[in-house]
Enzyme design. Structure first.
Site, mmCIF file in Angstrom:
data_model
loop_
_atom_site.group_PDB
_atom_site.id
_atom_site.type_symbol
_atom_site.label_atom_id
_atom_site.label_comp_id
_atom_site.label_asym_id
_atom_site.label_seq_id
_atom_site.Cartn_x
_atom_site.Cartn_y
_atom_site.Cartn_z
ATOM 1 N N HIS A 198 -4.878 -0.575 -9.055
ATOM 2 C CA HIS A 198 -5.122 -1.741 -8.193
ATOM 3 C C HIS A 198 -5.381 -2.989 -9.043
ATOM 4 C CE1 HIS A 198 -5.505 0.341 -4.271
ATOM 5 N NE2 HIS A 198 -5.762 1.368 -5.064
ATOM 6 N N GLU A 203 -5.342 -5.924 -8.177
ATOM 7 C CA GLU A 203 -6.042 -6.962 -7.404
ATOM 8 C C GLU A 203 -7.550 -6.981 -7.657
ATOM 9 O OE1 GLU A 203 -4.703 -4.229 -6.200
ATOM 10 O OE2 GLU A 203 -5.731 -3.443 -4.438
ATOM 11 N N CYS A 223 -0.245 0.929 -5.447
ATOM 12 C CA CYS A 223 -0.744 2.263 -5.088
ATOM 13 C C CYS A 223 0.183 2.910 -4.067
ATOM 14 C CB CYS A 223 -2.199 2.172 -4.630
ATOM 15 S SG CYS A 223 -3.083 3.708 -4.973
HETATM 16 N N1 GLN Z 1 -2.920 7.415 -0.193
HETATM 17 C C1 GLN Z 1 -2.462 7.302 -1.521
HETATM 18 C C2 GLN Z 1 -3.212 8.222 -2.483
HETATM 19 O O1 GLN Z 1 -4.266 8.702 -2.181
HETATM 20 C C3 GLN Z 1 -2.537 5.868 -2.007
HETATM 21 C C4 GLN Z 1 -3.942 5.342 -2.081
HETATM 22 C C5 GLN Z 1 -4.006 3.850 -2.167
HETATM 23 O O2 GLN Z 1 -3.051 3.148 -1.822
HETATM 24 N N2 GLN Z 1 -5.152 3.320 -2.574
HETATM 25 O O3 GLN Z 1 -2.753 8.468 -3.562
#
Ligand code: GLN
Length: 549
Positions: A511, A513, A385
């Protein structure tokens, strides 16, 4: 007639952090390994509607379900242990309960009535508990009540459990109470008084627990267990110990030794003959505890002071380590401590670098430097992310010559917004539950590292973000050697970026994970560890146990 769903409640006393989530997940595992269908639910007594708006320092990681619910990290344990997906219905907070009751009041559903904690709030709690059972999918619904018995916030939940016990009877409901038996080294004694007091509080609230699970650092004698049984009105065989374990994944085995599954099944009038089939689980444990190799991974993030903040990532690394017969020696690196002057020294020696998710610009430069170091030194890199977004920014600056490239999350007026707010996020001002959340499909490009790792073309992964790769720049990236390896087939959003010429450089917008579990470690984590390990394939480094658990 089919046997009705049985409801098991797990409460906690004496102190918080006794591991109710792990005990609930372990019991679920044991019942599942006997062929039963089980789901686990967490009731959280705080006023936030969900933990999505909580700082990870406050509450640890926010776990995201397939249906896009932002939930308590215990749901991650439930999924990792049982391999079964959870949903919004599996995590309910006091905020959500009140929100629905107040919405009903405004709609006029209670017209003429005074709306009160009893019966309106307790009815809503009971409805949410029974909702999972009403799907006729489960033999057991395990409901973990967050907080500690005696807390003011927990009272409506405890009262709801009392009512459900009364309504459904002892054959269909069961209360497991988890407490602590501390060891006083000055007197050399294990003390049961806190447990007695805690059970007394439950009794004052009209609940007689059926099973007591005593957390302890030392073995509890039969005499001590009998004493607790006598004072707490519980069968002696239903007082069991939960002794500190070197890894949470051993707890199902310990609970089986204590016959928790048999006690529960017997009390609920279910078949308890035979043994749960834990062979695959034990296999995993063996690989995890007796690894042949060791690999040194750096996790770069800004919440590293609190391990819980990266719970699903650290657990996924353990699953992937076991799959590779290897111990993952994990160093947590604070991204705020990495700068131009020291990043080479700080990151040298790592065999793989994972840059963590996150929000806001604190520590962002350290994350970008970590991506640069991995790219320039051919160290396997896994960006998740925000980790992907940092890798994209770094690549733009150093390979596309866009020195001021950034994400508009950090610099809204950057001349080169290589990461930008998603179209459907523009105009949204509310913070709770408004991100791109939950599972979305992704199509992988053949012959990429991701394609090889997954072994298929179409995948589905969970998301939690507002910003995305700005595909206006995609052609330039691909020309310079960073390619889009995965695309959402419905809206064209870039989900994965890779550098094919690099040993292993994969950044994902989703994600992974959240989808790794004990019996099905996530393919990208497995491949990342494999690539990190194969830097020196013959290596059988002495396994260090320090960071394993
Ligand atoms: N802050 C970034 C976004 O909103 C990444 C979010 C995250 O790492 N979950 O896209």
């Amino acid at each position: 007639m089919a046997v009705p769903t049985k409801y098991i409640f797990v409460t906690g006393g004496v102190t918080s952090s006794l591991g109710k989530g792990i005990i609930s997940a372990s019991l679920a595992k044991l019942l599942q390994a006997r062929g039963y269908q089980v789901t686990i639910q967490k009731l959280d007594p705080y006023i936030n509607v969900d933990p999505g708006t909580l700082n990870p320092y406050e509450h640890g990681e926010c776990y995201v379900t397939e249906d896009g619910a932002e939930t308590d990290l215990d749901l991650g344990h439930y999924e990792r242990f049982t391999g079964m997906p959870t949903s919004q219905a599996n995590n309910v907070t006091t905020g959500r309960i009140y929100q629905s009751v107040i919405n009903k009041e405004r709609r006029g559903d209670y017209l003429g009535k005074t709306v009160q904690i009893i019966p309106h709030i307790t009815d809503e709690i009971k409805r949410r508990i029974k909702l999972l059972g009403s799907r006729h999918k489960y033999d057991f619904v395990i409901t973990e009540i967050g907080g500690t018995v005696g807390d003011m916030e927990s009272l409506p939940y405890i009262e709801s459990v009392r009512q459900l016990k009364w309504e459904m009877g002892d054959n269909n409901t069961l209360v497991i109470h988890l407490t602590l038996v501390p060891y006083l080294s000055a007197s050399g004694e294990l003390k049961t008084k806190p447990t007695q007091h805690s059970v007394k509080v439950l009794l004052e609230n009209g609940i007689q627990p059926n099973v007591l699970v005593l957390r302890t650092e030392r073995e509890l004698s039969m005499d001590l267990r009998r004493k607790v049984a006598l004072f707490c009105n519980v069968d002696a065989e239903a007082v069991i110990q939960s002794i500190d374990a070197p890894t949470i994944y051993e707890v199902p085995i310990l609970m089986q030794k204590e016959k928790l599954d048999v006690i529960v099944l017997k009390k609920l009038g279910m078949n308890y003959e035979g043994q749960p089939d834990l062979a695959p689980w034990k296999n995993f444990l063996k690989r995890m505890q007796q690894p042949k190799y060791s690999v040194h991974i750096g996790l770069v993030g800004k919440y590293v002071e609190l391990r819980d903040a990266y719970m699903s990532i650290t657990e996924s690394l353990k699953h992937a380590g076991a799959a590779n017969n290897c111990h993952v020696n994990l160093t947590l690196i604070h991204s705020e401590n990495i700068d131009e002057s020291n990043y080479r020294d700080r990151l040298r020696g790592l065999e793989g670098i994972l840059v963590a998710p996150g929000f806001g610009d604190r520590g962002i430069d350290g994350k970008i430097l970590a991506a640069q170091y991995a790219r320039e030194n051919d160290v396997p890199f896994f960006g998740i992310c925000l980790g992907l977004q940092c890798a994209v920014v770094e690549f733009a600056r150093h390979k596309l010559g866009l020195a001021k490239a950034h994400s508009t999350e950090m610099i809204p007026r950057t001349p080169d917004p290589v990461i930008d707010l998603m179209e459907d996020q523009k105009g949204i001002t509310e913070k709770g539950g408004t991100m791109r959340l939950g599972s979305y499909p992704c199509v992988l490009k053949e012959s990429t590292k991701s394609y090889k790792a997954y072994g298929c073309e179409e995948i589905s992964e969970r998301h939690r973000h507002r910003y995305e790769f700005n595909d206006h720049y995609l052609k330039d990236f691909e020309k310079a050697g960073m390619i889009a390896a995965g695309i959402n087939p419905d809206n064209g959003l870039v989900e994965i970026m890779e550098i094919p010429s690099h040993k292993w450089f994969v950044g994902v917008q989703f994600h992974p994970e959240y989808q790794s579990n004990v019996l099905h470690p996530h393919p990208l984590f497995v491949d990342f560890i494999k690539a990190s390990l194969s830097r020196d394939p013959g290596k059988t480094t002495q396994v260090k146990r320090t960071n394993a658990n």
